[in-house]
Scaffold this active site. Structure first.
Site, short mmCIF file in Angstrom:
data_model
loop_
_atom_site.label_atom_id
_atom_site.label_comp_id
_atom_site.label_asym_id
_atom_site.label_seq_id
_atom_site.Cartn_x
_atom_site.Cartn_y
_atom_site.Cartn_z
N GLU A 27 0.85 -1.20 0.00
CA GLU A 27 0.00 0.00 0.00
C GLU A 27 0.88 1.25 0.00
O GLU A 27 0.70 2.16 -0.80
CB GLU A 27 -0.91 -0.02 1.23
CG GLU A 27 -1.76 1.23 1.39
CD GLU A 27 -2.47 1.27 2.73
OE1 GLU A 27 -3.44 2.05 2.85
OE2 GLU A 27 -2.06 0.56 3.66
N HIS A 28 1.82 1.31 0.94
CA HIS A 28 2.80 2.40 1.01
C HIS A 28 4.19 1.83 0.78
O HIS A 28 4.55 0.82 1.39
CB HIS A 28 2.79 3.08 2.39
CG HIS A 28 1.44 3.56 2.83
ND1 HIS A 28 0.57 2.79 3.59
CD2 HIS A 28 0.82 4.76 2.63
CE1 HIS A 28 -0.53 3.49 3.83
NE2 HIS A 28 -0.41 4.68 3.26
#
Length: 443
Positions: free
Chosen positions: A329-330
């Site tokens: 996601e990050h």
């Protein structure tokens, strides 16, 4: 306080293929049969009973008796008055940056002539009505209001509905006001998703639902998106996650802080460090323990660290390959020249490059959206943006000459697919044009 298990260095090269696969597995998020059945019942009751069911579920799950489901304008104004100027100024700055970035995402009209007399266009229209779900609880998320409400406003959505569990935090109400959201309802959980998907006496039905939530909210979004009488949703959701790639020049304290900023989201969050430098990995493990002692949500972060990883690789290229396979996601690139490898990054929700780009910047105020695909969906889904609040339409217009020039191609392809009505729709027009041309020539 006992140290976490996040202090064991794992040598990637010494792991078997099965072990490597296990290291990149995420905490399970599949809804249990109990949750699936409970959510299905909630959806059916809200659809059948409307506001009555919403009040019943608020009493049962939130332990709040809700008289008025909709929050009034005076209540929103009162919430604004209770907030400090510092919070208001911070939100205003965040909105400015989010506006700049999302305004830049407006798609130009595509208008081309594919061949003489054949004009094709692509135009966009806002989704007429959208619903925003904002979780409540001990840590309200006004930043999510800004991340969802700002692009909805820029896109021109005619109706924006916001639901959040009662009592709604002042910060959330002020953020809604800042985004121009006027329809705010104090409903939480799966029942809020049902209300926005089906509508009730108080809550209007919307076309698309956005926002994060717990397992019940996530399952409710999944179910309504698969029902003909339901609503579309933004994307599949999973626990928050971050992967950091670090080289020997990285700062362990910065890495630890970024890892913990995701770990504190929830016990099912996952954080991973990839580095070719074992000394950096060990220093990060020490920093994590030291910084944990300072966190208000240390217990939650500790639980998340139980399924997190410190992985030592052969080289930076191996870090990149592992990251692309995981699809975080990050993704944080704590390396000396991150711009030199960004072209090799294929799967990530949002990328943070260099020492001075903390993940928190994207969460709050850099301007990018913090609603991101998780659980490996980065291989097929994008970070939330203006495009999610609009829809594309194509337009074509053919002149008589354009149709004549394209007719034989269409007729041949239609005949090849044995769709004679398709062919006939062209043939009739060609005949009419030829007859008209013949009549003109006779004159």
């Amino acid at each position: 306080m006992q140290p976490t298990n996040f202090n064991t260095l794992i040598n990637w090269q010494q792991c078997s293929e099965e072990q490597q696969k296990a290291l990149l597995s995420r905490p399970a998020i599949n809804a249990s049969e109990r949750i699936t059945a409970a959510v299905s019942d909630i959806l059916d009751r809200v659809k059948a009973e409307g506001d009555s069911a919403l009040r019943d579920f608020s009493q049962r799950f939130d332990h709040v008796q809700v008289a008025d489901i909709r929050i009034t304008a005076s209540e929103i104004a009162a919430a604004s008055a209770r907030l400090s100027d510092d919070v208001k100024h911070a939100m205003a700055q965040a909105v400015r940056n989010i506006e700049i970035f999302h305004n830049a995402q407006k798609m130009p009209v595509v208008d081309v002539e594919t061949q003489p007399g054949v004009r094709c266009q692509q135009i966009t229209r806002p989704i007429a009505s959208v619903g925003l779900y904002i979780p409540g609880g001990s840590a309200p998320l006004p930043s999510t209001v800004l991340m969802l409400g700002t692009p909805a406003r820029i896109a021109g959505c005619q109706r924006v509905v916001l639901c959040s569990p009662p009592p709604i935090a002042d910060e959330i109400l002020y953020a809604a006001q800042l985004c121009g959201i006027q329809e705010v309802f104090q409903i939480g959980g799966a029942q809020a998703i049902a209300a926005m998907a089906f509508g009730s006496e108080s809550v209007p039905k919307v076309h698309k639902i956005f926002g994060p939530g717990n397992a019940y909210v996530t399952e409710a979004k999944r179910q309504v998106s698969q029902r003909l009488d339901g609503a579309a949703i933004d994307m599949p959701a999973g626990p928050s996650e971050v992967l950091v790639i670090a080289d020997s020049g990285a700062t362990p304290a910065f890495i630890a802080a970024d890892l913990l900023s995701q770990a504190e989201h929830g016990p099912d969050s996952q954080v991973i460090l990839l580095t070719p430098d074992a000394a950096i990995a060990q220093a990060v493990a020490v920093e994590v323990e030291q910084q944990l002692a300072l966190l208000s949500r240390a217990d939650i972060a500790r639980q998340a660290l139980e399924s997190s990883r410190l992985i030592v690789t052969n080289d930076l290229q191996q870090c990149i390959d592992i990251s692309n396979a995981y699809g975080p996601e990050h993704l944080i690139l704590q390396i000396r020249q991150p711009e030199e490898i960004i072209d090799q990054i294929d799967n990530a929700g949002s990328v943070f490059m260099g020492d001075w780009s903390p993940e928190s910047a994207g969460d709050y105020a850099s301007g990018t959206n913090h609603v991101l695909p998780t659980y490996g969906y980065t291989s097929t889904y994008s970070s939330l943006g203006l495009a999610d609040f609009v829809k594309r339409m194509t337009v074509q217009q053919l002149t008589p000459q354009g149709l004549l020039g394209l007719a034989s191609t269409i007729e041949t392809l239609a005949q090849a697919e044995q769709l004679t009505a398709h062919k006939n729709a062209v043939t009739l027009r060609v005949t009419a044009l030829n007859n008209a041309l013949t009549a003109v020539n006779k004159e």
